[in-house]
Write a protein that holds these residues in place. Structure first.
Motif, mmCIF file in Angstrom:
data_model
loop_
_atom_site.group_PDB
_atom_site.id
_atom_site.type_symbol
_atom_site.label_atom_id
_atom_site.label_comp_id
_atom_site.label_asym_id
_atom_site.label_seq_id
_atom_site.Cartn_x
_atom_site.Cartn_y
_atom_site.Cartn_z
ATOM 1 N N SER A 1 19.120 36.607 42.609
ATOM 2 C CA SER A 1 17.912 38.125 42.925
ATOM 3 C C SER A 1 17.560 38.042 42.357
ATOM 4 O O SER A 1 16.917 38.720 43.029
ATOM 5 C CB SER A 1 19.367 38.645 44.052
ATOM 6 O OG SER A 1 19.745 39.320 43.230
ATOM 7 N N PHE B 1 21.389 47.588 44.972
ATOM 8 C CA PHE B 1 20.279 46.432 45.689
ATOM 9 C C PHE B 1 19.577 47.644 47.128
ATOM 10 O O PHE B 1 18.525 47.320 47.606
ATOM 11 C CB PHE B 1 21.453 45.972 47.154
ATOM 12 C CG PHE B 1 22.001 44.868 46.236
ATOM 13 C CD1 PHE B 1 21.139 43.337 46.244
ATOM 14 C CD2 PHE B 1 22.315 44.656 45.931
ATOM 15 C CE1 PHE B 1 21.091 42.413 46.745
ATOM 16 C CE2 PHE B 1 23.164 42.801 45.128
ATOM 17 C CZ PHE B 1 21.732 42.562 45.745
ATOM 18 N N ASP C 1 16.297 44.894 39.351
ATOM 19 C CA ASP C 1 16.886 43.503 38.528
ATOM 20 C C ASP C 1 18.102 43.775 37.572
ATOM 21 O O ASP C 1 19.183 43.299 37.901
ATOM 22 C CB ASP C 1 16.267 42.463 38.600
ATOM 23 C CG ASP C 1 14.885 41.912 39.291
ATOM 24 O OD1 ASP C 1 15.290 42.653 40.521
ATOM 25 O OD2 ASP C 1 14.129 42.213 38.652
ATOM 26 N N THR D 1 24.591 36.195 43.902
ATOM 27 C CA THR D 1 23.995 37.358 43.506
ATOM 28 C C THR D 1 23.266 37.420 42.960
ATOM 29 O O THR D 1 21.915 37.567 42.486
ATOM 30 C CB THR D 1 24.653 38.823 43.822
ATOM 31 O OG1 THR D 1 25.812 38.291 45.223
ATOM 32 C CG2 THR D 1 24.299 39.968 44.581
#
Length: 228
Positions: A173, A94, A103, A170
């Motif tokens: 994202s 992150f 990503d 998650t």
């Protein structure tokens, strides 16, 4: 220990490890804490098994429970450290600059973190019925210790279930929907449901022993002090 980088469940004191856990760092974090709670549950199960005199025909089963609890304590500590490493990679992903590389890194780290928590959860589920056996057949003087073990085990199962679910989510994202995640990771998705069922089983077992573990909480009052 010079810093939290060197802190592990096997090589640190409780004070050192909890100090590292208290830092705003994330490694160790809740996942590693889940492993430590599992180790506590296993340790108490081992203690109770060691203090229990088997009834007729129970010697082999009790010995197996004792051996499994002893092995689980060691495995849980290693799993706690494995989870801490997965959390470190998760945070690093992150911190990357936005883009495809970030990503992809988040995707890998999320799946790996979910897998680490799933292994913890699977090991925790294996201990449920052993603790259930001890609640019924263990040394009755140690029923409070079995209750504490169940509480620690419930915390471990809850932590594993929540971490697997959160880590999977998650993946959104990177643009995936929950339905796509379920199709891509059916085993991990199913693990969350298994852990939910495990929590229900733990609650059932704990409810069945509570009248013995906390008799003052269930006893009817005999003298209220009120005039008749």
């Amino acid at each position: 220990m010079a810093d939290s980088e060197a802190v592990t469940t096997r090589g640190s004191t409780v004070e050192e490890w909890t100090r590292a856990l208290a830092e705003s760092k994330g490694s160790p974090g809740g996942g590693a804490g889940t492993g430590v709670m599992l180790a506590i549950a296993a340790s108490l199960a081992s203690m109770v098994a060691g203090y229990t005199e088997p009834g007729q025909g129970q010697g082999g089963e009790l010995a197996d429970i004792h051996a499994r609890a002893h092995a689980l304590r060691e495995a849980a500590l290693q799993l706690a450290d494995d989870d801490a490493a997965a959390s470190e990679a998760f945070g690093a992903a992150f911190r990357l600059e936005p883009g495809q590389e970030r990503d992809d890194a988040i995707h890998r780290a999320s799946v790996n973190a979910a897998k680490a928590s799933a292994v913890l959860g699977e090991r925790a589920m294996e201990a449920i019925e052993d603790l259930g056996w001890l609640s019924s057949n263990g040394n009755p003087a140690l029923i409070a210790d079995v209750t504490v073990a169940f509480g620690a085990l419930r915390a471990a199962v809850t932590g594993a279930r929540t971490n697997v679910s959160f880590d999977l989510a998650t993946l959104r994202s990177a643009g995936a929907t929950l339905e796509q995640i379920r199709e891509e990771q059916p085993v991990l998705w199913g693990t969350v449901q298994e852990l939910n069922s495990a929590l229900e089983r733990i609650d059932e077992l704990m409810a069945g022993m509570d009248h013995r573990a906390a008799p003052t909480d269930t006893a009817a009052p005999t003298d209220t002090g009120a005039p008749e």
